[in-house]
Motif scaffolding. Structure first.
Motif, mmCIF file in Angstrom:
data_model
loop_
_atom_site.group_PDB
_atom_site.id
_atom_site.type_symbol
_atom_site.label_atom_id
_atom_site.label_comp_id
_atom_site.label_asym_id
_atom_site.label_seq_id
_atom_site.Cartn_x
_atom_site.Cartn_y
_atom_site.Cartn_z
ATOM 1 N N SER A 119 0.821 -1.212 0.000
ATOM 2 C CA SER A 119 0.000 0.000 0.000
ATOM 3 C C SER A 119 0.858 1.265 0.000
ATOM 4 O O SER A 119 0.396 2.313 -0.440
ATOM 5 C CB SER A 119 -0.969 -0.004 1.183
ATOM 6 N N SER A 120 2.107 1.173 0.469
ATOM 7 C CA SER A 120 2.993 2.345 0.408
ATOM 8 C C SER A 120 3.342 2.668 -1.038
ATOM 9 O O SER A 120 3.371 3.840 -1.436
ATOM 10 C CB SER A 120 4.306 2.087 1.160
ATOM 11 N N LEU A 176 1.541 1.808 -3.655
ATOM 12 C CA LEU A 176 0.308 2.273 -4.289
ATOM 13 C C LEU A 176 0.024 3.730 -3.908
ATOM 14 O O LEU A 176 -0.374 4.536 -4.757
ATOM 15 C CB LEU A 176 -0.853 1.364 -3.862
ATOM 16 N N GLY A 177 0.262 4.053 -2.631
ATOM 17 C CA GLY A 177 0.075 5.427 -2.159
ATOM 18 C C GLY A 177 0.984 6.400 -2.905
ATOM 19 O O GLY A 177 0.579 7.516 -3.233
ATOM 20 N N VAL A 213 -0.557 7.121 -6.217
ATOM 21 C CA VAL A 213 -1.684 8.057 -6.083
ATOM 22 C C VAL A 213 -1.156 9.475 -5.905
ATOM 23 O O VAL A 213 -1.681 10.430 -6.500
ATOM 24 C CB VAL A 213 -2.598 7.659 -4.893
ATOM 25 N N SER A 214 -0.096 9.600 -5.126
ATOM 26 C CA SER A 214 0.501 10.907 -4.912
ATOM 27 C C SER A 214 1.009 11.501 -6.235
ATOM 28 O O SER A 214 0.848 12.702 -6.490
ATOM 29 C CB SER A 214 1.622 10.740 -3.884
ATOM 30 N N LEU A 259 -0.223 10.830 -9.181
ATOM 31 C CA LEU A 259 -1.420 11.178 -9.945
ATOM 32 C C LEU A 259 -1.936 12.566 -9.538
ATOM 33 O O LEU A 259 -2.325 13.377 -10.374
ATOM 34 C CB LEU A 259 -2.498 10.120 -9.690
ATOM 35 N N LYS A 260 -1.899 12.830 -8.221
ATOM 36 C CA LYS A 260 -2.348 14.128 -7.713
ATOM 37 C C LYS A 260 -1.417 15.243 -8.174
ATOM 38 O O LYS A 260 -1.855 16.341 -8.496
ATOM 39 C CB LYS A 260 -2.438 14.091 -6.187
ATOM 40 N N GLY A 262 -2.156 16.192 -11.628
ATOM 41 C CA GLY A 262 -3.358 17.023 -11.727
ATOM 42 C C GLY A 262 -4.324 16.518 -12.766
ATOM 43 O O GLY A 262 -4.030 15.578 -13.503
ATOM 44 N N MET A 277 -8.452 0.713 -7.039
ATOM 45 C CA MET A 277 -7.644 1.715 -7.742
ATOM 46 C C MET A 277 -7.664 1.456 -9.248
ATOM 47 O O MET A 277 -7.145 2.260 -10.026
ATOM 48 C CB MET A 277 -6.198 1.693 -7.232
ATOM 49 N N VAL A 293 -9.148 4.231 -10.882
ATOM 50 C CA VAL A 293 -8.384 5.477 -10.886
ATOM 51 C C VAL A 293 -7.316 5.474 -11.977
ATOM 52 O O VAL A 293 -7.097 6.473 -12.661
ATOM 53 C CB VAL A 293 -7.720 5.675 -9.497
ATOM 54 N N GLU A 347 2.237 -5.527 5.122
ATOM 55 C CA GLU A 347 1.492 -4.395 5.674
ATOM 56 C C GLU A 347 1.591 -4.371 7.205
ATOM 57 O O GLU A 347 1.744 -3.312 7.815
ATOM 58 C CB GLU A 347 0.011 -4.463 5.255
ATOM 59 N N PHE A 407 -14.149 5.073 -2.182
ATOM 60 C CA PHE A 407 -13.930 6.500 -2.406
ATOM 61 C C PHE A 407 -14.494 6.901 -3.763
ATOM 62 O O PHE A 407 -14.787 6.056 -4.606
ATOM 63 C CB PHE A 407 -12.436 6.824 -2.317
ATOM 64 N N GLU A 427 -13.825 8.164 -7.173
ATOM 65 C CA GLU A 427 -12.633 8.238 -8.017
ATOM 66 C C GLU A 427 -12.572 9.530 -8.845
ATOM 67 O O GLU A 427 -11.515 9.856 -9.400
ATOM 68 C CB GLU A 427 -12.533 7.011 -8.937
ATOM 69 N N LEU A 476 -10.162 13.740 -7.145
ATOM 70 C CA LEU A 476 -8.732 13.426 -7.092
ATOM 71 C C LEU A 476 -8.152 13.567 -5.682
ATOM 72 O O LEU A 476 -7.431 12.695 -5.201
ATOM 73 C CB LEU A 476 -7.990 14.338 -8.084
ATOM 74 N N GLU A 497 -4.002 7.904 -0.031
ATOM 75 C CA GLU A 497 -2.568 7.647 -0.261
ATOM 76 C C GLU A 497 -1.992 6.808 0.868
ATOM 77 O O GLU A 497 -0.867 6.345 0.781
ATOM 78 C CB GLU A 497 -1.802 8.975 -0.312
ATOM 79 N N MET A 506 -4.182 2.338 4.460
ATOM 80 C CA MET A 506 -4.834 1.224 3.766
ATOM 81 C C MET A 506 -4.416 -0.131 4.338
ATOM 82 O O MET A 506 -5.054 -1.147 4.073
ATOM 83 C CB MET A 506 -4.462 1.263 2.273
ATOM 84 N N LEU A 542 -6.471 -3.748 4.236
ATOM 85 C CA LEU A 542 -6.008 -4.809 3.339
ATOM 86 C C LEU A 542 -5.788 -6.118 4.095
ATOM 87 O O LEU A 542 -6.116 -7.192 3.592
ATOM 88 C CB LEU A 542 -4.705 -4.383 2.638
#
Lengths: 111, 147
Positions: free
Chosen positions: A55-56, A58-59, A62-63, A65-66, A69, A92, A95, B45, B100, B102, B105, B110, B113, B117
């Motif tokens: 998940s790190s 994946l995070g 996502v970061s 992607l942000k 913009g 995701m 996304v 995790e 969430f 999607e 944005l 982030e 999770m 999981l």
């Protein structure tokens, strides 16, 4: 950990690591951020060499992607096994556009 | 058949993959590839949480993993000596984390999770703290191969 290649104005970023976990996520995010800040906004991330992501990792994606913009695109190519499984589990896959390989992803983004 | 093994690493994120790959290999004969993925992810995790949140990233602390291989289940315990996690953190972790929007944005998660999981990937998850020791017990049931 990343190698890049520009194809039809799409930046193909290949992950040269087998695992994107909590120990690798910060460096991954930094390298991706440099590509984004250099002005690339159509990016295909080639994950075909990656066999594990947590998940790190994946995070970090996502970061990125942000950071990119709403005008940019970040597509994922070649995710299989445990990697594609995590996208599905976390939803995701709604996304990130997931493509079987780089060619189809580049075709889609450059269209 | 019951066998068990204990493994331990120093609280260093660089060492988590070594332990995760070892435990995955131990489960190879009992679990399907998909279930091995589930166990490996849950373990990573869990250990990440211990190192990042329990020990606040400090190295030189102990993280132990006990693996019990039984005919019908694999039991994995992650044992640490960090300050305990509040019980409600595990109780409230669920797949709702991924419900969430999607199209928003900024609202895409982030972090936070890991526990969700773990609960989604394992059949049982329990957390116990006593004295200075915390144990996260995770069980994956063995699905018999169809004839």
């Amino acid at each position: 950990m990343l190698s890049t290649d520009l194809r039809d104005n799409v930046l193909v970023v290949r992950v040269e690591e087998k695992r994107i976990d909590a120990s690798k996520a910060p460096a991954f995010k930094d390298e991706m951020t440099r590509c984004i800040d250099a002005g690339q906004n159509q990016i295909v991330l080639d994950m075909s060499q990656v066999d594990f992501i947590d998940s790190s990792g994946l995070g970090a994606l996502v970061s990125c992607l942000k950071r990119l913009g709403p005008r940019g695109s970040l597509a994922v190519a070649g995710a299989t096994g445990a990697v594609s499984r995590l996208f599905t589990l976390t939803r995701m896959d709604r996304v990130f556009a997931l493509h079987p390989n780089v060619d189809t992803a580049v075709e889609q983004l450059s269209a | 058949m019951v066998s068990s093994i204990s493994l331990s690493i120093d609280s260093d994120l660089d060492k988590v993959s070594l332990l995760a790959r070892a435990v995955r290999a131990l489960c190879q004969d009992l679990l399907s590839s998909d279930d091995q993925d589930a166990v490996e992810l849950s373990l990573v995790e869990a250990i990440n949480n211990v190192i990042k949140h329990g020990y606040h990233g400090e190295r030189g602390k102990d993280v132990q993993v006990a693996v019990g291989l039984q005919a019908d289940q694999v039991v994995i315990e992650v044992i640490d000596h960090a300050p305990p996690m509040p019980a409600q953190v595990l109780d409230t972790a669920s797949e709702d984390r991924f419900d969430f929007d999607e199209t928003d944005l900024d609202g895409i998660p982030e972090g936070g999770m890991g526990l969700a999981l773990i609960r989604m990937n394992m059949d049982e998850v329990e957390y116990h703290s006593s004295g200075s020791e915390n144990r996260l017990r995770m069980v994956k049931r063995v699905v018999p191969l169809s004839e």
